[in-house]
Design a protein around this motif. Sequence first.
Motif, PDB file in Angstrom:
ATOM      1  N   CYS A 109       1.948   6.684  -6.842  1.00  0.00           N
ATOM      2  CA  CYS A 109       0.900   7.605  -7.282  1.00  0.00           C
ATOM      3  C   CYS A 109       1.274   9.056  -6.987  1.00  0.00           C
ATOM      4  CB  CYS A 109      -0.426   7.261  -6.612  1.00  0.00           C
ATOM      5  SG  CYS A 109      -1.145   5.721  -7.194  1.00  0.00           S
ATOM      6  N   LEU A 110       1.848   9.294  -5.820  1.00  0.00           N
ATOM      7  CA  LEU A 110       2.285  10.649  -5.487  1.00  0.00           C
ATOM      8  C   LEU A 110       3.408  11.105  -6.405  1.00  0.00           C
ATOM      9  CD1 LEU A 110       2.197  10.601  -1.587  1.00  0.00           C
ATOM     10  CD2 LEU A 110       0.665  11.822  -3.133  1.00  0.00           C
ATOM     11  N   LEU A 143       0.996   4.003  -2.988  1.00  0.00           N
ATOM     12  CA  LEU A 143       0.736   5.414  -2.710  1.00  0.00           C
ATOM     13  C   LEU A 143       1.924   6.287  -3.084  1.00  0.00           C
ATOM     14  CD1 LEU A 143      -1.171   5.240   0.687  1.00  0.00           C
ATOM     15  CD2 LEU A 143      -2.099   5.835  -1.554  1.00  0.00           C
ATOM     16  N   SER A 144       3.114   5.817  -2.807  1.00  0.00           N
ATOM     17  CA  SER A 144       4.321   6.569  -3.168  1.00  0.00           C
ATOM     18  C   SER A 144       4.424   6.736  -4.674  1.00  0.00           C
ATOM     19  CB  SER A 144       5.569   5.871  -2.660  1.00  0.00           C
ATOM     20  OG  SER A 144       5.538   5.739  -1.283  1.00  0.00           O
ATOM     21  N   LEU A 181       0.831  -1.197   0.000  1.00  0.00           N
ATOM     22  CA  LEU A 181       0.000   0.000   0.000  1.00  0.00           C
ATOM     23  C   LEU A 181       0.871   1.255   0.000  1.00  0.00           C
ATOM     24  CD1 LEU A 181      -2.799   1.319   0.174  1.00  0.00           C
ATOM     25  CD2 LEU A 181      -2.607   1.146   2.655  1.00  0.00           C
ATOM     26  N   ILE A 182       1.907   1.256   0.816  1.00  0.00           N
ATOM     27  CA  ILE A 182       2.818   2.402   0.866  1.00  0.00           C
ATOM     28  C   ILE A 182       3.524   2.572  -0.472  1.00  0.00           C
ATOM     29  CG2 ILE A 182       4.946   3.261   1.906  1.00  0.00           C
ATOM     30  CD1 ILE A 182       3.955   2.031   4.545  1.00  0.00           C
TER      31      ILE A 182
END
Length: 72
Positions: free
Chosen positions: A13-14, A10-11, A6-7
Amino acid sequence: MKKYRLILILSFCLFLISATVQAQCSVCTRTAEQLGEKPARGLNAGILYLAFTPLAMVGIMGYRWWRKNEKG
């Protein structure tokens, strides 16, 4: 292992979103306006690149600290 995925997602995507972010101070903005559009994009990308490393290091250290204190 699920949290790490998940991290990571998310990283990623950011990171993709950061390409559209304007990361210039007022002085850099004026300089970029004088250079033209293509060099201004390169300047902005360089600023984001230089800002990413220290922010990522602080984030990783904070996450490790949080995980260590959560278990203890």
